[in-house]
Design a protein around this motif. Structure first.
Motif, PDB file in Angstrom:
ATOM      1  N   CYS A 183       3.453  23.967  21.044  1.00  0.00           N
ATOM      2  CA  CYS A 183       2.186  23.237  20.589  1.00  0.00           C
ATOM      3  C   CYS A 183       0.800  23.678  21.251  1.00  0.00           C
ATOM      4  O   CYS A 183       0.683  23.749  22.481  1.00  0.00           O
ATOM      5  N   ALA A 184       0.129  24.320  20.383  1.00  0.00           N
ATOM      6  CA  ALA A 184      -1.526  25.042  20.930  1.00  0.00           C
ATOM      7  C   ALA A 184      -2.096  24.321  21.807  1.00  0.00           C
ATOM      8  O   ALA A 184      -2.615  24.605  22.909  1.00  0.00           O
ATOM      9  N   GLU A 185      -2.030  22.933  21.339  1.00  0.00           N
ATOM     10  CA  GLU A 185      -3.035  21.940  22.271  1.00  0.00           C
ATOM     11  C   GLU A 185      -2.249  21.629  23.503  1.00  0.00           C
ATOM     12  O   GLU A 185      -3.112  21.760  24.364  1.00  0.00           O
ATOM     13  N   VAL A 186      -0.904  21.451  23.489  1.00  0.00           N
ATOM     14  CA  VAL A 186      -0.159  21.325  25.010  1.00  0.00           C
ATOM     15  C   VAL A 186      -0.581  22.732  25.683  1.00  0.00           C
ATOM     16  O   VAL A 186      -0.675  22.241  26.923  1.00  0.00           O
ATOM     17  N   ASP A 187      -0.368  23.606  25.109  1.00  0.00           N
ATOM     18  CA  ASP A 187      -0.640  24.945  25.849  1.00  0.00           C
ATOM     19  C   ASP A 187      -1.807  24.947  26.604  1.00  0.00           C
ATOM     20  O   ASP A 187      -1.803  25.327  27.696  1.00  0.00           O
ATOM     21  N   TYR A 188      -2.723  24.626  25.830  1.00  0.00           N
ATOM     22  CA  TYR A 188      -4.235  24.750  26.363  1.00  0.00           C
ATOM     23  C   TYR A 188      -4.454  23.661  27.476  1.00  0.00           C
ATOM     24  O   TYR A 188      -5.042  23.978  28.457  1.00  0.00           O
ATOM     25  N   PHE A 189      -3.702  22.386  26.935  1.00  0.00           N
ATOM     26  CA  PHE A 189      -3.719  21.372  28.260  1.00  0.00           C
ATOM     27  C   PHE A 189      -2.907  21.967  29.738  1.00  0.00           C
ATOM     28  O   PHE A 189      -3.647  21.798  30.831  1.00  0.00           O
ATOM     29  N   LEU A 190      -2.171  22.550  29.533  1.00  0.00           N
ATOM     30  CA  LEU A 190      -1.241  23.187  30.638  1.00  0.00           C
ATOM     31  C   LEU A 190      -1.913  24.096  31.493  1.00  0.00           C
ATOM     32  O   LEU A 190      -2.132  24.259  32.629  1.00  0.00           O
ATOM     33  N   LYS A 191      -2.647  25.012  30.581  1.00  0.00           N
ATOM     34  CA  LYS A 191      -3.282  26.190  31.236  1.00  0.00           C
ATOM     35  C   LYS A 191      -4.593  25.862  31.962  1.00  0.00           C
ATOM     36  O   LYS A 191      -4.858  26.087  32.870  1.00  0.00           O
ATOM     37  N   HIS A 192      -5.363  25.114  31.207  1.00  0.00           N
ATOM     38  CA  HIS A 192      -6.681  24.715  31.721  1.00  0.00           C
ATOM     39  C   HIS A 192      -6.734  23.305  32.362  1.00  0.00           C
ATOM     40  O   HIS A 192      -7.865  23.251  33.180  1.00  0.00           O
ATOM     41  N   LEU A 193      -6.294  22.297  32.234  1.00  0.00           N
ATOM     42  CA  LEU A 193      -6.474  21.110  32.448  1.00  0.00           C
ATOM     43  C   LEU A 193      -5.401  20.292  33.723  1.00  0.00           C
ATOM     44  O   LEU A 193      -5.519  19.738  34.426  1.00  0.00           O
ATOM     45  N   MET A 194      -4.056  21.121  33.393  1.00  0.00           N
ATOM     46  CA  MET A 194      -2.965  20.443  34.221  1.00  0.00           C
ATOM     47  C   MET A 194      -3.016  20.917  35.549  1.00  0.00           C
ATOM     48  O   MET A 194      -2.617  20.101  36.497  1.00  0.00           O
ATOM     49  N   PRO A 195      -3.365  22.182  36.050  1.00  0.00           N
ATOM     50  CA  PRO A 195      -3.437  22.470  37.468  1.00  0.00           C
ATOM     51  C   PRO A 195      -4.243  21.617  38.552  1.00  0.00           C
ATOM     52  O   PRO A 195      -3.921  21.430  39.432  1.00  0.00           O
ATOM     53  N   ALA A 196      -5.264  20.923  38.046  1.00  0.00           N
ATOM     54  CA  ALA A 196      -5.995  19.858  38.693  1.00  0.00           C
ATOM     55  C   ALA A 196      -5.229  19.140  39.279  1.00  0.00           C
ATOM     56  O   ALA A 196      -5.454  18.233  40.279  1.00  0.00           O
ATOM     57  N   PHE A 197      -3.914  18.251  38.639  1.00  0.00           N
ATOM     58  CA  PHE A 197      -3.195  17.471  38.943  1.00  0.00           C
ATOM     59  C   PHE A 197      -2.495  17.710  40.472  1.00  0.00           C
ATOM     60  O   PHE A 197      -1.886  16.696  40.803  1.00  0.00           O
ATOM     61  N   GLU A 198      -2.277  19.074  40.811  1.00  0.00           N
ATOM     62  CA  GLU A 198      -1.730  19.336  41.958  1.00  0.00           C
ATOM     63  C   GLU A 198      -2.836  19.283  43.144  1.00  0.00           C
ATOM     64  O   GLU A 198      -2.409  19.704  44.142  1.00  0.00           O
ATOM     65  N   LEU A 199      -3.816  19.012  42.817  1.00  0.00           N
ATOM     66  CA  LEU A 199      -4.955  19.187  43.715  1.00  0.00           C
ATOM     67  C   LEU A 199      -5.226  17.810  44.773  1.00  0.00           C
ATOM     68  O   LEU A 199      -4.948  16.710  43.996  1.00  0.00           O
ATOM     69  N   THR A 200      -5.652  17.768  45.836  1.00  0.00           N
ATOM     70  CA  THR A 200      -6.110  16.592  46.710  1.00  0.00           C
ATOM     71  C   THR A 200      -7.201  16.232  46.065  1.00  0.00           C
ATOM     72  O   THR A 200      -8.068  17.197  45.487  1.00  0.00           O
ATOM     73  N   LEU A 201      -7.950  15.154  46.413  1.00  0.00           N
ATOM     74  CA  LEU A 201      -9.280  14.642  46.108  1.00  0.00           C
ATOM     75  C   LEU A 201     -10.197  15.654  46.769  1.00  0.00           C
ATOM     76  O   LEU A 201     -11.373  15.981  45.756  1.00  0.00           O
ATOM     77  N   ASP A 202     -10.071  16.107  47.813  1.00  0.00           N
ATOM     78  CA  ASP A 202     -10.995  16.914  48.423  1.00  0.00           C
ATOM     79  C   ASP A 202     -11.277  18.071  47.808  1.00  0.00           C
ATOM     80  O   ASP A 202     -12.256  18.939  47.662  1.00  0.00           O
ATOM     81  N   GLU A 203     -10.026  18.575  47.247  1.00  0.00           N
ATOM     82  CA  GLU A 203      -9.875  19.834  46.563  1.00  0.00           C
ATOM     83  C   GLU A 203     -10.534  20.004  44.997  1.00  0.00           C
ATOM     84  O   GLU A 203     -10.759  21.248  44.559  1.00  0.00           O
ATOM     85  N   LEU A 204     -10.478  18.422  44.568  1.00  0.00           N
ATOM     86  CA  LEU A 204     -11.141  18.383  43.142  1.00  0.00           C
ATOM     87  C   LEU A 204     -12.634  19.142  42.938  1.00  0.00           C
ATOM     88  O   LEU A 204     -13.485  18.629  44.087  1.00  0.00           O
ATOM     89  N   ASP A 205     -13.122  19.942  42.183  1.00  0.00           N
ATOM     90  CA  ASP A 205     -14.245  20.211  41.799  1.00  0.00           C
ATOM     91  C   ASP A 205     -15.118  19.376  41.093  1.00  0.00           C
ATOM     92  O   ASP A 205     -15.043  18.940  39.917  1.00  0.00           O
ATOM     93  N   PHE A 206     -16.186  18.812  41.916  1.00  0.00           N
ATOM     94  CA  PHE A 206     -17.138  17.827  41.280  1.00  0.00           C
ATOM     95  C   PHE A 206     -18.465  18.632  41.032  1.00  0.00           C
ATOM     96  O   PHE A 206     -19.378  17.933  40.617  1.00  0.00           O
ATOM     97  N   SER A 207     -18.394  19.797  41.421  1.00  0.00           N
ATOM     98  CA  SER A 207     -19.705  20.495  40.923  1.00  0.00           C
ATOM     99  C   SER A 207     -20.319  20.624  39.519  1.00  0.00           C
ATOM    100  O   SER A 207     -19.273  20.334  38.724  1.00  0.00           O
ATOM    101  N   ILE A 208     -21.395  20.556  39.284  1.00  0.00           N
ATOM    102  CA  ILE A 208     -21.834  20.715  37.976  1.00  0.00           C
ATOM    103  C   ILE A 208     -22.317  22.066  37.728  1.00  0.00           C
ATOM    104  O   ILE A 208     -23.160  22.541  38.337  1.00  0.00           O
ATOM    105  N   ASP A 209     -21.882  22.875  36.438  1.00  0.00           N
ATOM    106  CA  ASP A 209     -22.382  24.171  36.363  1.00  0.00           C
ATOM    107  C   ASP A 209     -23.878  24.117  35.850  1.00  0.00           C
ATOM    108  O   ASP A 209     -24.448  23.305  35.034  1.00  0.00           O
TER     109      ASP A 209
END
Length: 199
Positions: free
Chosen positions: A173-199
């Motif tokens: 599923c292309a949508e699932v693959d997109y989620f796994l690649k771009h959005l899933m990695p953040a779930f393995e980070l701690t709160l301090d590691e999450l990027d809150f910056s605004i481009d």
């Protein structure tokens, strides 16, 4: 009209009392209300990805609504552990019938004027594009739960995480693959590691 008999939403509110992953040691217990919220968030995201990235027409709000109620039958059935639910086709078929009866019972807890709209949500067309995205989101939410438990140091979910990932990749599923690649990695980070910056 005796309005006290319309208990649909009072029953829905009791989803918070039904625990998931009951055979496994959890660092953070999860109930089906919490799970359904996450599935709705992810299903909505998958639909937006389909519409805005892959330019395929779909209504994210309709998908999210279906996802909110996707486990509502478990108010009556409870959350049957996966090893039992999928033990063989006969058990799975019987459980599907029980789910259908439970959904119908929920519908009778609504005024007649509301039943048609909610019947489309509680008993969706299982061949529809919307339903398929909800099922994919359900698997993604389970995978996220497994990853969060593993990151928290709970090896109980290591094998479950592996199996969930394999099932997600097998969807093709292309949508699932997109989620796994771009959005899933953040779930393995701690709160301090999450990027809150605004481009």
């Amino acid at each position: 009209m005796n309005s006290s008999k319309y208990s649909f939403f009072a029953l829905i509110s009791r989803m918070k009392y039904i625990t998931r992953w009951t055979l496994m040691r959890n660092i953070t217990p999860e109930n089906i209300s919490e799970h359904s919220h996450m599935v709705a968030v992810i299903a909505h995201a998958l639909a937006v990805i389909r519409r805005d990235i892959y330019k395929i027409d779909i209504d994210p709000n309709a998908v999210a609504a279906m996802a909110i109620y996707h486990d509502s039958s478990e108010i009556f059935t409870g959350d049957l552990p996966t090893p039992i639910k999928y033990f063989d086709p006969e058990i799975m078929g019987s459980y599907k019938k029980v789910e259908a009866v439970a959904s119908e019972k929920l519908l009778t807890a609504l005024p007649n004027e509301l039943r048609f709209e909610y019947s489309k949500i509680l008993s969706p067309d299982q061949s529809s594009r919307e339903y398929n995205l909800v099922k994919a989101a359900d698997k993604l939410a389970a995978y996220i739960k497994c990853v969060e438990e593993c990151v928290s140091g709970n090896p109980e979910f290591k094998q479950a995480a592996k199996q969930c990932r394999e099932k997600l990749e097998a969807l093709n599923c292309a949508e699932v693959d997109y989620f796994l690649k771009h959005l899933m990695p953040a779930f393995e980070l701690t709160l301090d590691e999450l990027d809150f910056s605004i481009d």
